[in-house]
Design a protein around this motif. Structure first.
Motif, PDB file in Angstrom:
ATOM      1  N   ARG A  63      -2.474  -1.396 -10.003  1.00 12.48           N
ATOM      2  CA  ARG A  63      -2.449  -2.750  -9.937  1.00 12.48           C
ATOM      3  C   ARG A  63      -1.235  -3.374  -8.943  1.00 12.48           C
ATOM      4  NH1 ARG A  63      -1.355  -6.978 -10.050  1.00 12.48           N
ATOM      5  NH2 ARG A  63      -0.779  -8.756 -12.304  1.00 12.48           N
ATOM      6  N   ILE A  64      -0.231  -2.573  -8.583  1.00 17.92           N
ATOM      7  CA  ILE A  64       0.215  -2.714  -7.236  1.00 17.92           C
ATOM      8  C   ILE A  64      -0.902  -3.031  -6.188  1.00 17.92           C
ATOM      9  CG2 ILE A  64       1.688  -2.102  -4.989  1.00 17.92           C
ATOM     10  CD1 ILE A  64       3.038  -0.279  -7.413  1.00 17.92           C
ATOM     11  N   ILE A  65      -2.181  -2.567  -6.389  1.00 12.47           N
ATOM     12  CA  ILE A  65      -2.638  -2.649  -4.937  1.00 12.47           C
ATOM     13  C   ILE A  65      -3.175  -3.632  -5.282  1.00 12.47           C
ATOM     14  CG2 ILE A  65      -5.254  -2.426  -4.199  1.00 12.47           C
ATOM     15  CD1 ILE A  65      -2.506  -0.530  -3.239  1.00 12.47           C
ATOM     16  N   GLN A  66      -4.046  -4.125  -6.585  1.00 12.56           N
ATOM     17  CA  GLN A  66      -4.298  -5.786  -6.557  1.00 12.56           C
ATOM     18  C   GLN A  66      -3.580  -6.299  -6.124  1.00 12.56           C
ATOM     19  OE1 GLN A  66      -4.881  -4.825 -11.658  1.00 12.56           O
ATOM     20  NE2 GLN A  66      -6.684  -3.862 -11.336  1.00 12.56           N
ATOM     21  N   ARG A  67      -2.678  -6.764  -6.749  1.00 12.88           N
ATOM     22  CA  ARG A  67      -1.096  -7.786  -6.415  1.00 12.88           C
ATOM     23  C   ARG A  67      -1.664  -7.752  -5.028  1.00 12.88           C
ATOM     24  NH1 ARG A  67       2.644 -11.235  -6.807  1.00 12.88           N
ATOM     25  NH2 ARG A  67       4.338 -11.285  -4.941  1.00 12.88           N
ATOM     26  N   ALA A  68      -1.282  -6.747  -4.052  1.00 11.27           N
ATOM     27  CA  ALA A  68      -1.811  -6.616  -2.415  1.00 11.27           C
ATOM     28  C   ALA A  68      -3.521  -7.136  -2.209  1.00 11.27           C
ATOM     29  CB  ALA A  68      -2.041  -4.844  -1.568  1.00 11.27           C
ATOM     30  N   ARG A  69      -4.101  -6.907  -3.160  1.00 16.88           N
ATOM     31  CA  ARG A  69      -5.716  -7.790  -2.918  1.00 16.88           C
ATOM     32  C   ARG A  69      -5.398  -9.671  -3.025  1.00 16.88           C
ATOM     33  NH1 ARG A  69     -10.826  -6.358  -6.096  1.00 16.88           N
ATOM     34  NH2 ARG A  69      -9.516  -7.935  -7.680  1.00 16.88           N
ATOM     35  N   ASN A  70      -4.664 -10.155  -3.581  1.00 20.96           N
ATOM     36  CA  ASN A  70      -4.477 -11.149  -4.253  1.00 20.96           C
ATOM     37  C   ASN A  70      -3.877 -11.855  -2.403  1.00 20.96           C
ATOM     38  OD1 ASN A  70      -5.560 -10.767  -6.962  1.00 20.96           O
ATOM     39  ND2 ASN A  70      -4.114 -10.498  -7.804  1.00 20.96           N
ATOM     40  N   ILE A 115       0.637  -1.337  -0.139  1.00 17.71           N
ATOM     41  CA  ILE A 115       0.527   0.011  -0.289  1.00 17.71           C
ATOM     42  C   ILE A 115       0.680   1.453   0.104  1.00 17.71           C
ATOM     43  CG2 ILE A 115      -1.946   0.872   1.480  1.00 17.71           C
ATOM     44  CD1 ILE A 115      -2.764  -1.674   2.198  1.00 17.71           C
ATOM     45  N   ASN A 116       1.405   1.145   0.702  1.00 15.13           N
ATOM     46  CA  ASN A 116       2.537   2.338   0.742  1.00 15.13           C
ATOM     47  C   ASN A 116       3.555   2.192  -0.052  1.00 15.13           C
ATOM     48  OD1 ASN A 116       1.632   2.988   3.591  1.00 15.13           O
ATOM     49  ND2 ASN A 116       3.788   1.360   4.472  1.00 15.13           N
ATOM     50  N   LEU A 117       3.823   1.456  -0.848  1.00 16.23           N
ATOM     51  CA  LEU A 117       4.621   1.342  -2.051  1.00 16.23           C
ATOM     52  C   LEU A 117       3.688   1.871  -3.606  1.00 16.23           C
ATOM     53  CD1 LEU A 117       7.292   0.899  -4.212  1.00 16.23           C
ATOM     54  CD2 LEU A 117       6.306  -1.610  -4.083  1.00 16.23           C
ATOM     55  N   ALA A 118       2.060   1.874  -3.449  1.00 16.15           N
ATOM     56  CA  ALA A 118       1.674   2.030  -4.260  1.00 16.15           C
ATOM     57  C   ALA A 118       1.578   3.557  -4.172  1.00 16.15           C
ATOM     58  CB  ALA A 118       0.018   1.854  -4.285  1.00 16.15           C
ATOM     59  N   LYS A 119       1.679   3.727  -3.026  1.00 20.14           N
ATOM     60  CA  LYS A 119       0.852   5.925  -2.878  1.00 20.14           C
ATOM     61  C   LYS A 119       2.535   6.269  -3.590  1.00 20.14           C
ATOM     62  CE  LYS A 119      -2.061   5.112   1.344  1.00 20.14           C
ATOM     63  NZ  LYS A 119      -2.234   5.537   2.555  1.00 20.14           N
ATOM     64  N   GLU A 120       3.610   6.279  -3.203  1.00 22.58           N
ATOM     65  CA  GLU A 120       5.028   6.560  -3.716  1.00 22.58           C
ATOM     66  C   GLU A 120       4.675   6.740  -4.870  1.00 22.58           C
ATOM     67  OE1 GLU A 120       7.731   4.366  -2.015  1.00 22.58           O
ATOM     68  OE2 GLU A 120       7.892   4.432   0.035  1.00 22.58           O
ATOM     69  N   VAL A 121       4.137   5.398  -5.278  1.00 22.00           N
ATOM     70  CA  VAL A 121       3.925   5.561  -7.585  1.00 22.00           C
ATOM     71  C   VAL A 121       2.657   6.291  -8.233  1.00 22.00           C
ATOM     72  CG1 VAL A 121       3.584   4.236  -9.384  1.00 22.00           C
ATOM     73  CG2 VAL A 121       5.216   3.050  -7.099  1.00 22.00           C
ATOM     74  N   GLU A 122       1.995   6.560  -7.011  1.00 25.72           N
ATOM     75  CA  GLU A 122       0.521   7.725  -7.639  1.00 25.72           C
ATOM     76  C   GLU A 122       1.127   8.144  -8.399  1.00 25.72           C
ATOM     77  OE1 GLU A 122      -3.964   8.819  -5.721  1.00 25.72           O
ATOM     78  OE2 GLU A 122      -2.627   7.322  -4.232  1.00 25.72           O
ATOM     79  N   GLN A 123       1.188   9.568  -8.065  1.00 22.76           N
ATOM     80  CA  GLN A 123       1.964  10.331  -8.290  1.00 22.76           C
ATOM     81  C   GLN A 123       2.441  10.277  -9.670  1.00 22.76           C
ATOM     82  OE1 GLN A 123       1.407  13.403  -5.839  1.00 22.76           O
ATOM     83  NE2 GLN A 123       0.893  12.636  -4.619  1.00 22.76           N
TER      84      GLN A 123
END
Length: 477
Positions: free
Chosen positions: A48-55, A32-40
């Motif tokens: 796509r990162i959050i989808q992996r986290a949900r898996n 989740i933290n990694l996705a927030k860094e990439v979101e910008q």
């Protein structure tokens, strides 16, 4: 979103996964933290990162909320992009139409490169076109035959029928199998080639796939002939069905009729050959037995002529009876002489006469015994050159036994010869035509609909197997 954009996002996702620490990459909260860094910089990659986290953690509310937020953000961005795109299209319609046409062309080219299109659609279209348009028709002519044997039970008495074994039925299955083998033999092919020019018809008729190759060998011709000539046997009735194919109805009919005629000749010829061979052997053996009987008769006749006797046994019996009679007379005369000597002197006339008769009888007895033993007497009717009557009788007995044995052998040989004639008659077989060769009105081959459906089923089956194999290989990697 286009397929190409999705592939680019997936490529960036894979590259990020290779660069990221494994402890972070396999932890849902850290992703989740990694996705927030990439979101910008890349909101699509963040989702796509959050989808992996949900898996990794499908029941986490935090991850699900974050995924819903990113999805909403992406949808809003897509609406803004669509609005601006609509404005540009209203200002430049010609450019938009060209872009759509170009996109459609790319999609068509992309469709042509799909595996299922290359492996399923194109082969199916080509095969269906061949079956419906190019495939040459093949006509099939039919004939039905049956092999029969003569019924000898109705033409002979019951005892001879029992002796010959005609009450037992023959093996018709073996005969039909022999006929089937001959129809598919090289001899039959050579006969058909001579009378019907089979090779020329197979090479010039049909289409490029169904005709016989121009450089085919004799073995190839035989295999092609066997493949296009079917022989079926009904196990219950023994009927032999011949199904011959040709590229024209007339040739199919002619070919079938020629096969029937040649098969009939073959069945009749082998029956006569077996019968002739059997009769030839039995007649040869009978001639030997007959010659043996004649030789025995000649030796017996020569023996009788040599010894001047019609029946040596009867002659011996006559000599024995004479000897026995003389012995009886001598016994009677000796008794009478003893009686006279008791009352008369030796010089009495009656004693002298009786003594003389007795001596004469004894002398004659010696002569008769000599005839039985040495046969030196000149009064004998037997020209035996010093051979005794007992030896003559022994030789004659041997000749008589040999003659009787030869006569019995000749009688048995006569019975065997009669049986062989009947058996030879029973061996004769006849091929009866149940149904003459037909002239087809419509082609039977190729079976277009069946072939197309079968080809489609096989295509789908092999394509499915290939997909399963490829998926398994990817999963193992």
């Amino acid at each position: 979103m286009s397929q190409q954009a999705v592939e680019k996002i997936e490529q960036r996702f894979i590259e990020l996964g290779l660069k990221t620490d494994k402890a972070i990459w396999d932890n849902g909260e850290k992703l989740i933290n990694l996705a927030k860094e990439v979101e910008q910089n890349d909101v699509y990659l963040a989702r796509r990162i959050i989808q992996r986290a949900r898996n990794l953690k499908p029941n986490s509310d935090q991850i699900n909320n974050e995924l819903a937020r990113l999805t909403k953000k992406i949808n809003e961005k897509a609406k803004q992009t669509q609005t601006s795109s609509s404005t540009e299209q209203s200002n430049k319609p010609s450019i938009a139409q060209a872009a759509i046409a170009k996109l459609n062309n790319k999609q068509g080219l992309h469709l042509l490169t799909k595996p299922w299109f290359l492996l399923l659609v194109i082969p199916f279209i080509l095969f269906a076109f061949y079956q419906l348009i190019l495939a040459a028709p093949r006509y099939e002519s039919r004939a039905q035959l049956i092999i029969q044997q003569p019924d000898g039970m109705t033409t002979m008495d019951p005892s001879m029928a029992l002796l010959s074994g005609l009450g037992v039925g023959g093996n018709s299955t073996t005969d039909t199998e022999i006929a089937k083998t001959y129809i598919h033999s090289k001899d039959m092919l050579n006969y058909l080639q001579t009378h019907n020019n089979l090779k020329e018809h197979y090479q010039n008729g049909g289409d490029i796939f169904s005709r016989l190759s121009s450089n085919a060998s004799s073995e190839d011709l035989l295999q092609y002939y066997v493949d296009h000539t079917e022989v079926e046997i009904d196990e219950d009735s023994g009927v032999l069905k011949i199904l011959a194919q040709g590229f024209t109805p007339e040739f199919a009919n002619t070919l079938t009729q020629t096969i029937v005629n040649r098969a009939e000749w073959y069945i009749n010829s082998i029956g006569h050959q077996l019968a002739d061979a059997q009769l030839k052997f039995i007649r040869l053996e009978h001639a030997k037995v007959e010659q043996r009987l004649r030789d025995a008769q000649k030796r017996t006749l020569a023996f009788q002529q040599k010894n001047n006797l019609l029946d040596p046994e009867a002659e011996g019996m006559a000599l024995q009876q004479i000897t026995y009679g003389l012995e009886g007379q001598i016994a009677i005369k000796s008794a009478q002489l003893k009686g006279l000597r008791s009352t008369m002197t030796e010089k009495a006339p009656q004693v002298v006469v009786l003594a003389s008769e007795l001596n004469a009888l004894k002398t004659q007895l010696e002569l008769e015994r000599d005839r039985l033993s040495t046969q030196q007497g000149s009064s004998s009717n037997i020209k035996n050159n010093g051979t005794s009557v007992s030896e003559v009788l022994a030789q004659f007995s041997d000749l008589k036994i040999e003659l009787e044995l030869a006569l019995k052998g000749y009688t048995s040989s006569e019975v065997s010869l009669d049986k062989a004639r009947i058996e030879a008659y029973r061996q004769l077989k006849y091929l009866v035509v149940v149904e003459s060769a037909t002239t087809p009105q419509e082609n039977k081959y190729p079976t277009t609909l069946y072939n197309i459906l079968l080809f489609a089923v096989l295509q789908l089956m092999f394509f499915g197997i290939g997909k399963i194999v490829l998926a398994t290989v990817k999963e193992l990697r």
